[in-house]
Scaffold this motif. Structure first.
Motif, PDB file in Angstrom:
ATOM      1  N   SER A   1       0.860  -1.179   0.000  1.00 40.23           N
ATOM      2  CA  SER A   1       0.000   0.000   0.000  1.00 40.23           C
ATOM      3  C   SER A   1       0.901   1.236   0.000  1.00 40.23           C
ATOM      4  O   SER A   1       1.803   1.347   0.834  1.00 40.23           O
ATOM      5  CB  SER A   1      -0.881   0.003   1.255  1.00 40.23           C
ATOM      6  OG  SER A   1      -1.618   1.194   1.338  1.00 40.23           O
ATOM      7  N   VAL A   2       0.664   2.121  -0.936  1.00 35.60           N
ATOM      8  CA  VAL A   2       1.448   3.356  -1.039  1.00 35.60           C
ATOM      9  C   VAL A   2       0.510   4.527  -0.771  1.00 35.60           C
ATOM     10  O   VAL A   2      -0.519   4.672  -1.430  1.00 35.60           O
ATOM     11  CB  VAL A   2       2.077   3.506  -2.447  1.00 35.60           C
ATOM     12  CG1 VAL A   2       2.881   4.799  -2.544  1.00 35.60           C
ATOM     13  CG2 VAL A   2       2.940   2.296  -2.794  1.00 35.60           C
ATOM     14  N   VAL A   3       0.876   5.358   0.206  1.00 37.01           N
ATOM     15  CA  VAL A   3       0.082   6.536   0.548  1.00 37.01           C
ATOM     16  C   VAL A   3       0.943   7.768   0.303  1.00 37.01           C
ATOM     17  O   VAL A   3       2.009   7.919   0.900  1.00 37.01           O
ATOM     18  CB  VAL A   3      -0.395   6.498   2.013  1.00 37.01           C
ATOM     19  CG1 VAL A   3      -1.226   7.732   2.330  1.00 37.01           C
ATOM     20  CG2 VAL A   3      -1.173   5.223   2.292  1.00 37.01           C
ATOM     21  N   VAL A   4       0.475   8.624  -0.598  1.00 42.09           N
ATOM     22  CA  VAL A   4       1.171   9.868  -0.927  1.00 42.09           C
ATOM     23  C   VAL A   4       0.333  11.021  -0.399  1.00 42.09           C
ATOM     24  O   VAL A   4      -0.818  11.196  -0.799  1.00 42.09           O
ATOM     25  CB  VAL A   4       1.341  10.035  -2.460  1.00 42.09           C
ATOM     26  CG1 VAL A   4       2.035  11.357  -2.782  1.00 42.09           C
ATOM     27  CG2 VAL A   4       2.080   8.852  -3.066  1.00 42.09           C
ATOM     28  N   ASN A   5       0.904  11.797   0.516  1.00 41.96           N
ATOM     29  CA  ASN A   5       0.262  13.028   0.987  1.00 41.96           C
ATOM     30  C   ASN A   5       1.047  14.205   0.409  1.00 41.96           C
ATOM     31  O   ASN A   5       2.280  14.225   0.498  1.00 41.96           O
ATOM     32  CB  ASN A   5       0.291  13.105   2.518  1.00 41.96           C
ATOM     33  CG  ASN A   5      -0.620  12.084   3.148  1.00 41.96           C
ATOM     34  OD1 ASN A   5      -1.824  12.177   3.024  1.00 41.96           O
ATOM     35  ND2 ASN A   5      -0.040  11.093   3.797  1.00 41.96           N
ATOM     36  N   HIS A   6       0.330  15.159  -0.168  1.00 37.56           N
ATOM     37  CA  HIS A   6       1.020  16.330  -0.717  1.00 37.56           C
ATOM     38  C   HIS A   6       0.166  17.581  -0.519  1.00 37.56           C
ATOM     39  O   HIS A   6      -1.035  17.504  -0.268  1.00 37.56           O
ATOM     40  CB  HIS A   6       1.366  16.126  -2.198  1.00 37.56           C
ATOM     41  CG  HIS A   6       0.202  16.240  -3.120  1.00 37.56           C
ATOM     42  ND1 HIS A   6      -0.160  17.429  -3.712  1.00 37.56           N
ATOM     43  CD2 HIS A   6      -0.702  15.322  -3.534  1.00 37.56           C
ATOM     44  CE1 HIS A   6      -1.232  17.231  -4.470  1.00 37.56           C
ATOM     45  NE2 HIS A   6      -1.583  15.964  -4.372  1.00 37.56           N
ATOM     46  N   ARG A   7       0.828  18.709  -0.638  1.00 37.75           N
ATOM     47  CA  ARG A   7       0.155  19.997  -0.491  1.00 37.75           C
ATOM     48  C   ARG A   7      -0.719  20.251  -1.712  1.00 37.75           C
ATOM     49  O   ARG A   7      -0.260  20.187  -2.855  1.00 37.75           O
ATOM     50  CB  ARG A   7       1.215  21.095  -0.350  1.00 37.75           C
ATOM     51  CG  ARG A   7       0.669  22.484  -0.175  1.00 37.75           C
ATOM     52  CD  ARG A   7       1.765  23.529   0.052  1.00 37.75           C
ATOM     53  NE  ARG A   7       3.033  23.267  -0.600  1.00 37.75           N
ATOM     54  CZ  ARG A   7       3.335  23.591  -1.850  1.00 37.75           C
ATOM     55  NH1 ARG A   7       2.451  24.187  -2.621  1.00 37.75           N
ATOM     56  NH2 ARG A   7       4.529  23.320  -2.344  1.00 37.75           N
TER      57      ARG A   7
END
Length: 116
Positions: free
Chosen positions: A59-65
């Motif tokens: 599982s890949v979780v990308v958080n970005h502005r």
């Protein structure tokens, strides 16, 4: 600054860890290409899950502005590119979620210096 967590099921940790540099490179390249992220501000962590009782082995979780320049279509493309490239590399099912966060809701602190 995109923050990425790659969560890996216990039974494939060794294989994924052996390809950590390639996993990181795939993710970073796509963040730079599709979100315009600065390579110096990308944070990628690979972590081993104790167990995965339900869901995908990776599982890949990308958080970005969030910004007006980074559209839902950009996030959709990023999720697809990361998932397909990691699937090609690791040959396991991959789940990717890309989450845009309102900049007014982000607080951050970095202490110390990291040498690249």
């Amino acid at each position: 600054m995109p923050v990425v967590q790659v969560i890996i099921a216990p039974d494939i940790v060794r294989e994924a860890a052996a390809k950590a540099a390639e996993v990181g490179s795939i993710i970073e390249q796509q963040l730079v290409r599709l979100l315009g992220a600065s390579p110096l501000k990308v944070q990628i962590s690979m972590v081993a899950a104790i167990a995965v009782p339900k869901g995908y082995p990776i599982s890949v979780v990308v958080n970005h502005r969030a910004s007006d320049e980074r559209t839902k279509a950009d996030r959709d493309d990023l999720a697809h590119q990361i998932a397909s490239r990691l699937h090609d590399l690791l040959d396991v099912p991959i789940r990717v979620r890309v989450i845009a966060i309102d900049p007014m809701q982000i607080a951050a602190s970095d202490i110390g210096e990291v040498k690249w």
